[in-house]
Design a protein around this motif. Sequence first.
Motif, mmCIF file in Angstrom:
data_model
loop_
_atom_site.group_PDB
_atom_site.id
_atom_site.type_symbol
_atom_site.label_atom_id
_atom_site.label_comp_id
_atom_site.label_asym_id
_atom_site.label_seq_id
_atom_site.Cartn_x
_atom_site.Cartn_y
_atom_site.Cartn_z
ATOM 1 N N PRO A 34 0.805 -1.224 0.000
ATOM 2 C CA PRO A 34 0.000 0.000 0.000
ATOM 3 C C PRO A 34 0.845 1.286 0.000
ATOM 4 O O PRO A 34 1.973 1.281 0.495
ATOM 5 C CB PRO A 34 -0.791 -0.120 1.303
ATOM 6 N N LEU A 35 0.225 2.354 -0.553
ATOM 7 C CA LEU A 35 0.852 3.676 -0.494
ATOM 8 C C LEU A 35 0.839 4.117 0.967
ATOM 9 O O LEU A 35 -0.224 4.183 1.595
ATOM 10 C CB LEU A 35 0.069 4.667 -1.365
ATOM 11 N N THR A 36 2.051 4.380 1.486
ATOM 12 C CA THR A 36 2.192 4.495 2.946
ATOM 13 C C THR A 36 2.750 5.851 3.351
ATOM 14 O O THR A 36 3.693 6.357 2.735
ATOM 15 C CB THR A 36 3.140 3.377 3.450
ATOM 16 N N LEU A 37 2.162 6.417 4.390
ATOM 17 C CA LEU A 37 2.668 7.663 4.968
ATOM 18 C C LEU A 37 3.186 7.346 6.371
ATOM 19 O O LEU A 37 2.491 6.696 7.157
ATOM 20 C CB LEU A 37 1.519 8.683 5.045
ATOM 21 N N ILE A 62 -4.184 13.119 -0.855
ATOM 22 C CA ILE A 62 -4.379 12.546 0.480
ATOM 23 C C ILE A 62 -5.301 11.331 0.415
ATOM 24 O O ILE A 62 -5.110 10.343 1.127
ATOM 25 C CB ILE A 62 -4.893 13.645 1.444
ATOM 26 N N ASP A 63 -6.275 11.392 -0.496
ATOM 27 C CA ASP A 63 -7.227 10.280 -0.625
ATOM 28 C C ASP A 63 -6.564 8.966 -1.038
ATOM 29 O O ASP A 63 -7.143 7.895 -0.854
ATOM 30 C CB ASP A 63 -8.293 10.606 -1.691
ATOM 31 N N ASP A 64 -5.364 9.057 -1.619
ATOM 32 C CA ASP A 64 -4.686 7.841 -2.108
ATOM 33 C C ASP A 64 -3.956 7.063 -1.009
ATOM 34 O O ASP A 64 -3.546 5.915 -1.231
ATOM 35 C CB ASP A 64 -3.632 8.187 -3.171
ATOM 36 N N ILE A 65 -3.722 7.711 0.132
ATOM 37 C CA ILE A 65 -2.933 7.043 1.183
ATOM 38 C C ILE A 65 -3.704 5.815 1.673
ATOM 39 O O ILE A 65 -4.894 5.875 1.942
ATOM 40 C CB ILE A 65 -2.680 7.993 2.383
ATOM 41 N N GLU A 66 -2.984 4.694 1.770
ATOM 42 C CA GLU A 66 -3.645 3.442 2.185
ATOM 43 C C GLU A 66 -3.229 2.956 3.563
ATOM 44 O O GLU A 66 -3.930 2.170 4.197
ATOM 45 C CB GLU A 66 -3.333 2.347 1.142
ATOM 46 N N LEU A 67 -2.064 3.414 3.988
ATOM 47 C CA LEU A 67 -1.560 2.986 5.298
ATOM 48 C C LEU A 67 -0.805 4.147 5.933
ATOM 49 O O LEU A 67 -0.011 4.813 5.265
ATOM 50 C CB LEU A 67 -0.621 1.782 5.119
ATOM 51 N N ILE A 68 -1.078 4.397 7.207
ATOM 52 C CA ILE A 68 -0.317 5.401 7.964
ATOM 53 C C ILE A 68 0.400 4.675 9.088
ATOM 54 O O ILE A 68 -0.231 3.952 9.875
ATOM 55 C CB ILE A 68 -1.236 6.486 8.566
ATOM 56 N N SER A 86 -9.461 9.892 7.591
ATOM 57 C CA SER A 86 -10.881 10.066 7.286
ATOM 58 C C SER A 86 -11.089 10.367 5.805
ATOM 59 O O SER A 86 -12.098 9.984 5.229
ATOM 60 C CB SER A 86 -11.507 11.143 8.175
ATOM 61 N N HIS A 87 -10.110 11.041 5.173
ATOM 62 C CA HIS A 87 -10.206 11.299 3.735
ATOM 63 C C HIS A 87 -9.942 10.052 2.906
ATOM 64 O O HIS A 87 -10.509 9.869 1.841
ATOM 65 C CB HIS A 87 -9.187 12.366 3.312
ATOM 66 N N SER A 88 -9.006 9.238 3.379
ATOM 67 C CA SER A 88 -8.463 8.184 2.528
ATOM 68 C C SER A 88 -8.941 6.788 2.932
ATOM 69 O O SER A 88 -8.717 5.843 2.186
ATOM 70 C CB SER A 88 -6.940 8.208 2.630
ATOM 71 N N GLN A 89 -9.554 6.676 4.112
ATOM 72 C CA GLN A 89 -9.875 5.352 4.682
ATOM 73 C C GLN A 89 -8.604 4.529 4.888
ATOM 74 O O GLN A 89 -8.663 3.290 4.894
ATOM 75 C CB GLN A 89 -10.849 4.543 3.788
ATOM 76 N N ALA A 90 -7.474 5.194 5.036
ATOM 77 C CA ALA A 90 -6.224 4.462 5.252
ATOM 78 C C ALA A 90 -6.280 3.706 6.572
ATOM 79 O O ALA A 90 -6.930 4.130 7.529
ATOM 80 C CB ALA A 90 -5.038 5.436 5.281
ATOM 81 N N GLU A 91 -5.570 2.590 6.589
ATOM 82 C CA GLU A 91 -5.360 1.871 7.826
ATOM 83 C C GLU A 91 -4.373 2.691 8.674
ATOM 84 O O GLU A 91 -3.429 3.264 8.119
ATOM 85 C CB GLU A 91 -4.752 0.512 7.471
ATOM 86 N N VAL A 92 -4.575 2.748 9.986
ATOM 87 C CA VAL A 92 -3.653 3.476 10.859
ATOM 88 C C VAL A 92 -2.997 2.470 11.790
ATOM 89 O O VAL A 92 -3.678 1.806 12.584
ATOM 90 C CB VAL A 92 -4.379 4.564 11.685
ATOM 91 N N ALA A 93 -1.672 2.357 11.674
ATOM 92 C CA ALA A 93 -0.946 1.355 12.450
ATOM 93 C C ALA A 93 -0.030 2.023 13.457
ATOM 94 O O ALA A 93 0.745 2.916 13.123
ATOM 95 C CB ALA A 93 -0.126 0.468 11.508
ATOM 96 N N ALA A 94 -0.132 1.584 14.716
ATOM 97 C CA ALA A 94 0.731 2.119 15.777
ATOM 98 C C ALA A 94 0.980 1.024 16.804
ATOM 99 O O ALA A 94 0.185 0.090 16.951
ATOM 100 C CB ALA A 94 0.081 3.325 16.454
#
Length: 327
Positions: A34-37, A62-68, A86-94
């Motif tokens: 995934p495209l990751t930030l 921003i909508d393209d981000i898939e994973l943070i 919220s814009h991208s529905q990206a998964e948020v991993a911490a």
Amino acid sequence: MSYEAAAAAGIHRFAIPTPFAVGRVNTYLIEDDPLTLVDSGPNSGRALDELHQRLSERGHSIDDIELILVTHQHIDHIGLVEIVASHSQAEVAAIEAAVPFIENYSEAAADDDRFAMELMVRHGIPEDVSRALGSVSAAFRGWGARANITRVLHAGDTIELRDRTLRVHFRPGHSPSDTVFEDSQRKMLLAGDHLLGHISSNPLIVRPRDGSERPQALVTYMESLRKTREMDLDLILTGHGEPVSDHRSLIDQRFQMHERRKEKLYNLISERPRTAHELCQALWGNIAVTQAYLTLSEVLGHTDLLVNEGRVREVEDDGVVRFVTVK
Ligand SMILES: [Zn+2]
């Protein structure tokens, strides 16, 4: 090794503005699937604008981000996570340790501030200074924001992307939740603020979640640095400033600095018993209100080392702690 090596691996740095003394914060875009930030910048319109801008320069939105991926709980790193998600529905991993703070941001930050204010008074900082810093901190709270963590990470986990595998390592000390992401194939580490090139990372003392005793943040931090020192790395991408290429000699310099500072504090305590606040003043003179907690954390980190070595002990009188040498 430099950003060219990172860019060749599809990792691009965006230095996002913050209102803090540290200056800009580095977020990283990993062009992979995934495209990751990695981290987000603080919660501000200006930071969001710049993030938009940098992403569009690379042909993304921003909508393209898939994973943070979150490196740690500090607000310059997490402030925009929820907006991006919220814009991208990206998964948020911490990492697990970050979850209670990030998901309950406002309450957790307020509790941390109360703990910090009590700790300051206990260590000799005047109450008005402690209260003033509490208000400064409350005023800055809006630069952070809560976020939902949709993927909880644990030390040893791997994150599989199309072109790379990132291994998760837990490196607490600068905060209770510092996490580094290792690409062992490329010998690269995304390290957040665990290790910075131009300044030493503050071992900030943070309220223990379980209500136990005050944590020894510097002791924890040095244990984490020792683990990172063992790693085989060519490039460390940091949360602020330029990347680090020779992490072992940098870590050795940090250890030497802490050793010197510890001995300096021991000499000051040998002259006469002092509070941590008096030790801060002896080291740095008059300290700006905004720096009072950082410098207190720094001094307590080193007195912890001396206490653990059995050379210094704490004596409490009327709710205020003084450090004395052990004869
Ligand atoms: Zn930080």
